[in-house]
Design an enzyme around this catalytic site. Structure first.
Site, PDB file in Angstrom:
ATOM      1  N   ARG A  33      53.497  46.479  60.733  1.00 25.69           N
ATOM      2  CA  ARG A  33      54.797  46.227  61.347  1.00 25.69           C
ATOM      3  C   ARG A  33      54.697  45.285  62.543  1.00 25.69           C
ATOM      4  O   ARG A  33      55.701  44.885  63.082  1.00 25.69           O
ATOM      5  CB  ARG A  33      55.427  47.558  61.772  1.00 25.69           C
ATOM      6  CG  ARG A  33      55.639  48.500  60.587  1.00 25.69           C
ATOM      7  CD  ARG A  33      55.978  49.882  61.039  1.00 25.69           C
ATOM      8  NE  ARG A  33      54.947  50.376  61.966  1.00 25.69           N
ATOM      9  CZ  ARG A  33      54.982  51.580  62.515  1.00 25.69           C
ATOM     10  NH1 ARG A  33      55.949  52.409  62.250  1.00 25.69           N
ATOM     11  NH2 ARG A  33      54.020  51.951  63.348  1.00 25.69           N
ATOM     12  N   ARG A  79      16.804  61.606  52.909  1.00 25.13           N
ATOM     13  CA  ARG A  79      17.267  61.271  54.261  1.00 25.13           C
ATOM     14  C   ARG A  79      18.025  59.940  54.284  1.00 25.13           C
ATOM     15  O   ARG A  79      17.562  58.942  53.744  1.00 25.13           O
ATOM     16  CB  ARG A  79      16.049  61.203  55.191  1.00 25.13           C
ATOM     17  CG  ARG A  79      16.396  60.884  56.632  1.00 25.13           C
ATOM     18  CD  ARG A  79      15.191  61.059  57.531  1.00 25.13           C
ATOM     19  NE  ARG A  79      14.807  62.461  57.649  1.00 25.13           N
ATOM     20  CZ  ARG A  79      13.568  62.883  57.914  1.00 25.13           C
ATOM     21  NH1 ARG A  79      12.587  62.008  58.084  1.00 25.13           N
ATOM     22  NH2 ARG A  79      13.314  64.174  57.992  1.00 25.13           N
ATOM     23  N   HIS A  95      33.218  65.000  52.423  1.00 25.69           N
ATOM     24  CA  HIS A  95      31.840  64.525  52.317  1.00 25.69           C
ATOM     25  C   HIS A  95      30.843  65.640  51.965  1.00 25.69           C
ATOM     26  O   HIS A  95      30.067  65.540  51.022  1.00 25.69           O
ATOM     27  CB  HIS A  95      31.422  63.840  53.618  1.00 25.69           C
ATOM     28  CG  HIS A  95      29.989  63.448  53.614  1.00 25.69           C
ATOM     29  ND1 HIS A  95      29.494  62.552  52.708  1.00 25.69           N
ATOM     30  CD2 HIS A  95      28.940  63.843  54.364  1.00 25.69           C
ATOM     31  CE1 HIS A  95      28.200  62.410  52.904  1.00 25.69           C
ATOM     32  NE2 HIS A  95      27.838  63.183  53.897  1.00 25.69           N
TER      33      HIS A  95
HETATM   34  N1  LIG Z   1      39.685  54.931  62.195  1.00 24.65           N
HETATM   35  C1  LIG Z   1      38.778  55.575  61.509  1.00 24.65           C
HETATM   36  O1  LIG Z   1      37.566  55.559  61.805  1.00 24.65           O
HETATM   37  C2  LIG Z   1      39.181  56.361  60.294  1.00 24.65           C
HETATM   38  C3  LIG Z   1      40.505  56.368  59.840  1.00 24.65           C
HETATM   39  N2  LIG Z   1      40.832  57.050  58.712  1.00 24.65           N
HETATM   40  C4  LIG Z   1      42.205  57.051  58.201  1.00 24.65           C
HETATM   41  O2  LIG Z   1      42.596  55.697  58.006  1.00 24.65           O
HETATM   42  C5  LIG Z   1      43.968  55.520  58.286  1.00 24.65           C
HETATM   43  C6  LIG Z   1      44.144  54.429  59.320  1.00 24.65           C
HETATM   44  O3  LIG Z   1      43.437  54.773  60.474  1.00 24.65           O
HETATM   45  P1  LIG Z   1      43.363  53.808  61.746  1.00 24.65           P
HETATM   46  O4  LIG Z   1      43.141  52.400  61.340  1.00 24.65           O
HETATM   47  O5  LIG Z   1      42.407  54.439  62.665  1.00 24.65           O
HETATM   48  O6  LIG Z   1      44.842  53.937  62.331  1.00 24.65           O
HETATM   49  P2  LIG Z   1      45.556  52.949  63.361  1.00 24.65           P
HETATM   50  O7  LIG Z   1      46.590  53.754  64.017  1.00 24.65           O
HETATM   51  O8  LIG Z   1      44.575  52.209  64.177  1.00 24.65           O
HETATM   52  O9  LIG Z   1      46.278  51.891  62.412  1.00 24.65           O
HETATM   53  C7  LIG Z   1      47.330  52.227  61.582  1.00 24.65           C
HETATM   54  C8  LIG Z   1      47.887  50.979  60.929  1.00 24.65           C
HETATM   55  O10 LIG Z   1      48.996  51.355  60.136  1.00 24.65           O
HETATM   56  C9  LIG Z   1      50.140  50.555  60.504  1.00 24.65           C
HETATM   57  N3  LIG Z   1      51.306  51.398  60.331  1.00 24.65           N
HETATM   58  C10 LIG Z   1      51.640  52.492  61.047  1.00 24.65           C
HETATM   59  N4  LIG Z   1      52.752  53.044  60.551  1.00 24.65           N
HETATM   60  C11 LIG Z   1      53.135  52.273  59.511  1.00 24.65           C
HETATM   61  C12 LIG Z   1      54.208  52.316  58.609  1.00 24.65           C
HETATM   62  N5  LIG Z   1      55.122  53.270  58.662  1.00 24.65           N
HETATM   63  N6  LIG Z   1      54.287  51.378  57.658  1.00 24.65           N
HETATM   64  C13 LIG Z   1      53.367  50.393  57.571  1.00 24.65           C
HETATM   65  N7  LIG Z   1      52.313  50.295  58.390  1.00 24.65           N
HETATM   66  C14 LIG Z   1      52.200  51.223  59.352  1.00 24.65           C
HETATM   67  C15 LIG Z   1      49.850  50.161  61.938  1.00 24.65           C
HETATM   68  O11 LIG Z   1      50.429  48.940  62.315  1.00 24.65           O
HETATM   69  P3  LIG Z   1      51.850  48.797  62.933  1.00 24.65           P
HETATM   70  O12 LIG Z   1      51.988  49.818  63.986  1.00 24.65           O
HETATM   71  O13 LIG Z   1      51.942  47.400  63.377  1.00 24.65           O
HETATM   72  O14 LIG Z   1      52.701  49.040  61.752  1.00 24.65           O
HETATM   73  C16 LIG Z   1      48.371  49.928  61.905  1.00 24.65           C
HETATM   74  O15 LIG Z   1      48.111  48.654  61.344  1.00 24.65           O
HETATM   75  C17 LIG Z   1      44.467  56.883  58.715  1.00 24.65           C
HETATM   76  O16 LIG Z   1      45.020  57.507  57.612  1.00 24.65           O
HETATM   77  C18 LIG Z   1      43.229  57.639  59.137  1.00 24.65           C
HETATM   78  O17 LIG Z   1      43.405  59.003  58.873  1.00 24.65           O
HETATM   79  C19 LIG Z   1      39.851  57.722  58.000  1.00 24.65           C
HETATM   80  C20 LIG Z   1      38.542  57.733  58.396  1.00 24.65           C
HETATM   81  C21 LIG Z   1      38.106  57.090  59.583  1.00 24.65           C
END
Ligand SMILES: NC(=O)C1=CN([C@@H]2O[C@H](COP(=O)(O)OP(=O)(O)OC[C@H]3O[C@@H](n4cnc5c(N)ncnc54)[C@H](OP(=O)(O)O)[C@@H]3O)[C@@H](O)[C@H]2O)C=CC1
Ligand SMILES: O=C1O[C@H](COP(=O)(O)O)[C@@H](O)[C@H](O)[C@H]1O
Length: 646
Positions: free
Chosen positions: A214, A534, A408
């Site tokens: 967004r 490992r 995992h």
């Molecule tokens: N970060 C990590 O190490 C890990 C993350 N995950 C999973 O991965 C997913 C993403 O995590 P992460 O990158 O950390 O999260 P972030 O909050 O950093 O990023 C989320 C992204 O989603 C976008 N977003 C949020 N709401 C909407 C929406 N309604 N429609 C479209 N785009 C949307 C945001 O951009 P904008 O606000 O501009 O829309 C942003 O680009 C999550 O489900 C998390 O559970 C799993 C394992 C590890």
């Protein structure tokens, strides 16, 4: 409260909302219809956030890869003669698989009966809910899964092996959309993995990579953000800059505000421009917060799927927060997608160690016959992160059980303990994994230890961490089946510990009536054979054997035979996201949890999660950089297992 398919997340205080913990006490099967929408669809995180779903707001280049590899080999020989380099080949291999499944549709037979196995193009749209899926009271047994058996595959090979070619036809295009492109995960892991695949020639030249979120960014701004995150691996230095530029040119960005339906239609139109009139396959990687998942999934299901090839979606963990919320999430997804379109990714399963686990088991006669309660005394699955790791914002609400244990650790145990699958096919492997998961005894709170790290002063070291969020989990599991009856599977998963260690330890029984008992020193317990797989700190396979110490007299010790990967293989191991993304492109789903596996895993953990929620259990504090809660040592001792040295 009336609900739409969209979802939302709000902060709440304990006093203003009733925690839905009591829901978890009722088996999901029975309770599903008995709660009002708002309660059904919402779940509290330990962070105090309320998340509402739905209505509320390489065994040989991997199991399936083997099949493709055989086809590739057959075709490659022909194509090399006809068309030249193998590079061209890589970009079309997933289409070959689709040709294979197309053939399977017409020739599959089962005990003399002609059956119809749906081909991969059936992964395309299903925007209308299927009543039989929606009405299923217990989806563990009713998940629609199309299985292609090894027999069928062999029949296809014999009959059709010479007919999969693309003479005169255009290779299908591939579009990959990363929804949540500006997020942490996308920038840190997904785009770099896509670039590494692109560098190595695993993505077709006509690839289109779409970032979607967004944030109001231009395409150029998105490219420069990504450029700063891309690096070339040591073995990827040649032409690195050129390849990076070429990769960045294949990246497009869309930001369509808060209306994902409109946004997905725009995405569809942009993808069609790139695809032209060729066959087209699409992958949608949903790297969005959990609360946005269903809205995005629903919007793209209706507005962005191609009709000219397959569509696959990748979703990130955690896959729900407990049995009930996960069931609801799955049911909603299954009204929009077929099971085989859904890839639930857990990058820890893309590690070499995990793939090698089954290779070791099934490709080595020295291990194959020993793999049961007759010879194995206990199994330990250990994932400990050292002080460099901070739980941070993502981890906060979920805790280690939902983040690491549910997927995992339980998947590792399933792969380690499963019966030999009838083939290397993803569905055959999943069929065996789910049997293990369903045979694991539900965990009792008395068989677990929960911990949370603290600074030596006792202060909070992680401001994101809620006081109830466990960062450490140890447990003893039992698999109630003929192979594993009575063998403890000990789990230890923790953050902020003294050492980074990821390994599986398989300890064998003592040699009965051991003639050399007296020569083994005091600790007879430590002298049983052990196989250690490992991953960290350094990938290695070790086998502890009893051995005579050179010299006069007869004294034994128990050293390790050691296959240290970095000495043996001079290659850089690809990141696990690369491995798993390639699996999705290949349609190899054996390392991705199927819906029935997901439910079975939640069932194991349900009593513990319920108890934690009900009683607000505070984890035992342990020192950051220490050895974890002492409770875990007692747990190991209770189950007769010597603790491995940290
Ligand atoms: N970060 C990590 O190490 C890990 C993350 N995950 C999973 O991965 C997913 C993403 O995590 P992460 O990158 O950390 O999260 P972030 O909050 O950093 O990023 C989320 C992204 O989603 C976008 N977003 C949020 N709401 C909407 C929406 N309604 N429609 C479209 N785009 C949307 C945001 O951009 P904008 O606000 O501009 O829309 C942003 O680009 C999550 O489900 C998390 O559970 C799993 C394992 C590890
Ligand atoms: O998924 C997760 O993995 C990381 C460890 O992954 P790595 O590739 O950086 O080793 C873990 O720290 C995190 O808690 C978890 O969410």
């Amino acid at each position: 409260m009336s609900m739409s398919f969209s979802s939302f997340s709000v902060s709440f205080s304990e006093s203003s909302f009733i925690r839905p913990a009591s829901l978890c006490q009722t088996p999901a099967k029975v309770s599903l219809r008995s709660f009002p929408d708002a309660v059904d669809n919402c779940h509290s995180l330990t962070s105090g956030r309320l998340v509402c779903y739905g209505g509320a707001g390489n065994f040989c280049k991997r199991f399936y890869g083997l099949r493709i590899w055989i086809l590739e080999s057959l075709n490659l020989r022909r194509r090399n003669r006809k068309y030249g380099p193998a590079n061209e080949f890589k970009s079309i291999r997933s289409q070959e698989k689709d040709h294979l499944t197309n053939h399977l549709e017409t020739i599959s037979s089962c005990e003399g009966q002609v059956i119809h196995v749906q081909n991969d193009s059936s992964e395309t749209t299903r925007t209308t809910p299927q009543p039989e899926e929606n009405s299923s009271p217990n989806y563990q047994h009713d998940v629609p899964v199309e299985v292609v058996t090894s027999m069928e595959f062999e029949a296809v090979l014999q009959t059709h092996s010479s007919s999969f070619s693309f003479e005169g036809s255009k290779a299908p295009s591939l579009c990959i959309a990363v929804i949540g492109a500006t997020g942490e995960l996308a920038r840190r892991k997904i785009f770099p993995a896509l670039f590494a695949l692109y560098y190595s020639g695993f993505l077709p030249e006509n690839i289109g990579i779409f970032g979607y979120s967004r944030k109001n960014l231009t395409e150029e701004e998105m490219r420069s953000i990504l450029a700063s995150t891309l690096t070339c691996r040591i073995d990827h230095q040649q032409n690195c800059g050129d390849k990076m530029d070429a990769f960045l040119r294949r990246i497009y960005y869309l930001n369509e505000g808060y209306d994902n339906r409109y946004g997905m239609s725009k995405l569809n139109a942009r993808m069609e421009q790139i695809e032209g009139d060729s066959e087209a396959n699409r992958i949608f990687y949903l790297s969005v917060p959990q609360e946005a998942l269903l809205d995005v999934a629903s919007s793209l299901a209706s507005n962005a799927q191609t009709q000219k090839g397959w569509n696959r979606i990748i979703i990130e963990k955690p896959f729900g927060l407990d049995a009930l919320s996960s069931y609801r999430l799955t049911q909603s997804l299954l009204t929009k997608f077929k099971e085989k379109q859904i890839y639930r990714i857990d990058h820890l399963l893309g590690r070499n160690l995990i793939e090698n686990l089954t290779v070791l088991r099934f490709a080595n006669l020295v291990f194959l016959p020993l793999w049961s309660r007759t010879y194995i005394r206990n199994v330990q699955v250990i994932l400990s992160e050292d002080m460099g790791v901070q739980a941070g914002r993502y981890f906060d609400g979920y805790g280690i059980i939902r983040d690491i244990v549910h997927s995992h650790i339980l998947q590792t145990i399933a792969l380690l303990a499963m019966e030999p699958p009838i083939s290397l096919d993803g569905e055959d492997v999943r069929n065996e994994k789910v049997k293990v998961l369903r045979s694991i005894r539900k965990l009792e709170p008395s068989d677990i230890t929960l911990g949370q790290y603290k600074a030596s002063s006792g202060d909070k070291v992680d401001v994101c961490l809620n006081s109830l969020t466990p960062t450490y989990f140890a447990a003893a599991l039992y698999i109630d089946n003929a192979r594993w009856d009575g063998v403890p599977f000990l789990i230890k998963a923790g953050l902020g510990l003294i050492k980074h260690r990821v390994e599986i330890r398989i300890q064998f029984h003592h040699v009965p009536g051991n003639l050399y008992r007296k020569c083994l020193g005091h600790n007879f317990d430590l002298a049983s054979n052990e196989l250690i797989l490992r991953d960290a700190p350094e990938e290695a396979i070790l086998v502890r054997v009893n051995n005579k110490i050179p010299g006069l007299g007869l004294q034994l010790d128990s050293p390790e035979l050691n296959l240290l990967y970095k000495d043996k293989y001079k290659v850089e191991v690809p990141d696990s996201y690369e491995h798993l993304l390639l699996d999705v492109i290949d349609g190899d789903n054996h390392l991705f949890m199927r819906s029935d596996e997901l439910a079975a895993a939640w069932n194991i953990l349900a009593p513990v999660l319920r108890e934690m929620d009900k009683k607000n259990i505070v984890p035992e504090l342990y020192e950051l950089g220490g050895r974890g809660p002492v409770g875990a040592y007692y747990l190991w001792a209770k189950h007769g297992v010597p603790w491995p040295e940290d």
